[in-house]
Enzyme design. Structure first.
Site, PDB file in Angstrom:
ATOM      1  N   ASN A 184      42.858 -47.791  14.888  1.00  0.00           N
ATOM      2  CA  ASN A 184      43.645 -46.728  14.631  1.00  0.00           C
ATOM      3  C   ASN A 184      43.268 -45.463  14.057  1.00  0.00           C
ATOM      4  OD1 ASN A 184      42.893 -47.935  12.195  1.00  0.00           O
ATOM      5  ND2 ASN A 184      44.794 -48.467  11.602  1.00  0.00           N
ATOM      6  N   ARG A 234      48.439 -41.623  14.172  1.00  0.00           N
ATOM      7  CA  ARG A 234      48.455 -43.029  14.916  1.00  0.00           C
ATOM      8  C   ARG A 234      49.388 -43.116  16.024  1.00  0.00           C
ATOM      9  NH1 ARG A 234      47.661 -46.331   9.300  1.00  0.00           N
ATOM     10  NH2 ARG A 234      45.215 -46.481   9.051  1.00  0.00           N
ATOM     11  N   GLU A 294      38.296 -44.774  -4.026  1.00  0.00           N
ATOM     12  CA  GLU A 294      37.447 -44.325  -2.634  1.00  0.00           C
ATOM     13  C   GLU A 294      36.856 -43.051  -2.722  1.00  0.00           C
ATOM     14  OE1 GLU A 294      40.879 -46.979  -0.369  1.00  0.00           O
ATOM     15  OE2 GLU A 294      40.811 -44.992   0.028  1.00  0.00           O
ATOM     16  N   TYR A 304      36.360 -51.719   1.808  1.00  0.00           N
ATOM     17  CA  TYR A 304      37.588 -52.804   2.321  1.00  0.00           C
ATOM     18  C   TYR A 304      37.453 -54.055   1.497  1.00  0.00           C
ATOM     19  CZ  TYR A 304      38.955 -49.838   6.125  1.00  0.00           C
ATOM     20  OH  TYR A 304      39.722 -48.872   6.876  1.00  0.00           O
ATOM     21  N   LYS A 347      38.026 -42.346  11.566  1.00  0.00           N
ATOM     22  CA  LYS A 347      37.108 -43.711  12.029  1.00  0.00           C
ATOM     23  C   LYS A 347      36.335 -43.502  13.112  1.00  0.00           C
ATOM     24  CE  LYS A 347      40.545 -46.822   9.690  1.00  0.00           C
ATOM     25  NZ  LYS A 347      41.518 -47.737   9.884  1.00  0.00           N
ATOM     26  N   THR A 360      50.288 -48.578   9.909  1.00  0.00           N
ATOM     27  CA  THR A 360      48.867 -49.288  10.267  1.00  0.00           C
ATOM     28  C   THR A 360      48.837 -49.612  11.799  1.00  0.00           C
ATOM     29  OG1 THR A 360      48.934 -49.830   8.002  1.00  0.00           O
ATOM     30  CG2 THR A 360      47.346 -51.058   9.633  1.00  0.00           C
ATOM     31  N   ARG A 407      49.583 -40.560   4.119  1.00  0.00           N
ATOM     32  CA  ARG A 407      49.981 -41.959   4.741  1.00  0.00           C
ATOM     33  C   ARG A 407      51.024 -41.625   5.779  1.00  0.00           C
ATOM     34  NH1 ARG A 407      47.002 -46.938   4.027  1.00  0.00           N
ATOM     35  NH2 ARG A 407      49.190 -47.829   4.115  1.00  0.00           N
ATOM     36  N   PHE A 438      40.538 -60.490  10.189  1.00  0.00           N
ATOM     37  CA  PHE A 438      40.049 -59.555  10.854  1.00  0.00           C
ATOM     38  C   PHE A 438      38.929 -58.770   9.967  1.00  0.00           C
ATOM     39  CE2 PHE A 438      43.962 -57.953   8.681  1.00  0.00           C
ATOM     40  CZ  PHE A 438      43.377 -57.069   7.827  1.00  0.00           C
ATOM     41  N   HIS A 461      41.682 -43.507   8.402  1.00  0.00           N
ATOM     42  CA  HIS A 461      42.123 -44.332   6.963  1.00  0.00           C
ATOM     43  C   HIS A 461      42.662 -43.246   6.084  1.00  0.00           C
ATOM     44  CE1 HIS A 461      41.440 -46.290   3.315  1.00  0.00           C
ATOM     45  NE2 HIS A 461      41.095 -45.503   2.877  1.00  0.00           N
TER      46      HIS A 461
HETATM   47  N1  UDP Z   1      43.338 -54.038  10.530  1.00  0.00           N
HETATM   48  C1  UDP Z   1      43.172 -54.942  11.460  1.00  0.00           C
HETATM   49  N2  UDP Z   1      44.154 -55.904  12.039  1.00  0.00           N
HETATM   50  C2  UDP Z   1      45.090 -56.092  11.413  1.00  0.00           C
HETATM   51  C3  UDP Z   1      45.304 -55.094   9.802  1.00  0.00           C
HETATM   52  C4  UDP Z   1      44.680 -54.315   9.785  1.00  0.00           C
HETATM   53  O1  UDP Z   1      42.433 -54.589  12.415  1.00  0.00           O
HETATM   54  O2  UDP Z   1      46.065 -57.135  11.555  1.00  0.00           O
HETATM   55  C5  UDP Z   1      42.400 -53.111  10.315  1.00  0.00           C
HETATM   56  C6  UDP Z   1      43.088 -51.507  10.813  1.00  0.00           C
HETATM   57  O3  UDP Z   1      42.168 -50.797  11.283  1.00  0.00           O
HETATM   58  C7  UDP Z   1      43.559 -51.169   9.351  1.00  0.00           C
HETATM   59  C8  UDP Z   1      42.497 -51.565   8.174  1.00  0.00           C
HETATM   60  O4  UDP Z   1      42.220 -52.967   8.943  1.00  0.00           O
HETATM   61  O5  UDP Z   1      43.642 -49.351   9.126  1.00  0.00           O
HETATM   62  C9  UDP Z   1      42.895 -51.486   7.039  1.00  0.00           C
HETATM   63  O6  UDP Z   1      44.188 -52.501   6.816  1.00  0.00           O
HETATM   64  P1  UDP Z   1      45.326 -52.164   5.924  1.00  0.00           P
HETATM   65  O7  UDP Z   1      46.109 -52.942   5.793  1.00  0.00           O
HETATM   66  O8  UDP Z   1      44.599 -51.476   4.716  1.00  0.00           O
HETATM   67  O9  UDP Z   1      45.963 -50.676   6.654  1.00  0.00           O
HETATM   68  P2  UDP Z   1      45.754 -49.239   6.377  1.00  0.00           P
HETATM   69  O10 UDP Z   1      45.778 -49.080   4.980  1.00  0.00           O
HETATM   70  O11 UDP Z   1      44.571 -48.443   6.926  1.00  0.00           O
HETATM   71  O12 UDP Z   1      47.136 -48.388   7.078  1.00  0.00           O
HETATM   72 MG    MG Z   2      44.588 -49.679   3.681  1.00  0.00          MG
END
Ligand code: UDP
Ligand code: MG
Length: 151
Positions: free
Chosen positions: A114, A104, A128, A51, A11, A93, A87, A59, A117
């Site tokens: 974070n 992370r 994707e 997204y 990111k 996350t 992952r 958010f 992705h």
């Molecule tokens: N995110 C955020 N606040 C939250 C949850 C997620 O800003 O409370 C952001 C964070 O950057 C995250 C992205 O949204 O990586 C996508 O969320 P997801 O639940 O898909 O998490 P990921 O798959 O990236 O672990």
């Molecule tokens: Mg995700």
């Protein structure tokens, strides 16, 4: 199946903080194969599509703004169970809950910064990869170390 593919992105914060090298190193060192990579700033509509599943989250607007704030290093990695294991390499996350040793866990603090992705399923990986890359941008080659990584 060692030809599973996942979409991994560094990111804008990860790019700005000089973390492209360290993040790529972890995937390379694990034994996964890089099949595509580019630096891109694809804009709001593209990130809203990426997204789309999170469109109703509070958010969402901030997330899209963050993702539009600078170049993203977009990649496709290939290997056995690379979606799930990718992952694991990224960590939880919320970086405060990510285990040390994960990307992370080692490099980030706030969930909204974070640094990386990773696709969450084989199905979303396919979507994707198709959103971020043209088919001709995906390389097909046999890594020299292949038989030293897979039995
Ligand atoms: N995110 C955020 N606040 C939250 C949850 C997620 O800003 O409370 C952001 C964070 O950057 C995250 C992205 O949204 O990586 C996508 O969320 P997801 O639940 O898909 O998490 P990921 O798959 O990236 O672990
Ligand atoms: Mg995700």
């Amino acid at each position: 199946m060692s030809n599973e593919r996942t979409f991994i992105a560094i990111k804008p914060d990860g790019v700005q903080r000089g973390l492209i090298g360290p993040i790529i190193s972890r995937f390379e060192a694990k034994g996964f194969q890089l099949v595509a990579m580019k630096l891109v700033q694809p804009g709001k509509a593209h990130l809203e599509k990426h997204y789309a599943d999170l469109a109703t989250k509070p958010f969402f607007a901030g997330l899209v703004q963050y993702m539009c704030s600078g170049p993203i290093c977009a990649m496709v990695w290939e290997g056995k169970e690379v979606v799930k294991t990718g992952r694991v390499l990224l960590g939880a996350t919320n970086p405060l809950a990510s285990a040390p040793g994960t990307i992370r866990g080692d490099f980030a603090i706030d969930v909204g910064r974070n640094v990386c992705h990773g696709s969450d399923s084989v199905e979303s990986a396919k979507k994707e990869i198709a959103l971020w890359f043209k088919p001709e941008e995906l390389m097909s080659y046999t890594p020299a170390a292949r038989s030293w990584i897979y039995e």
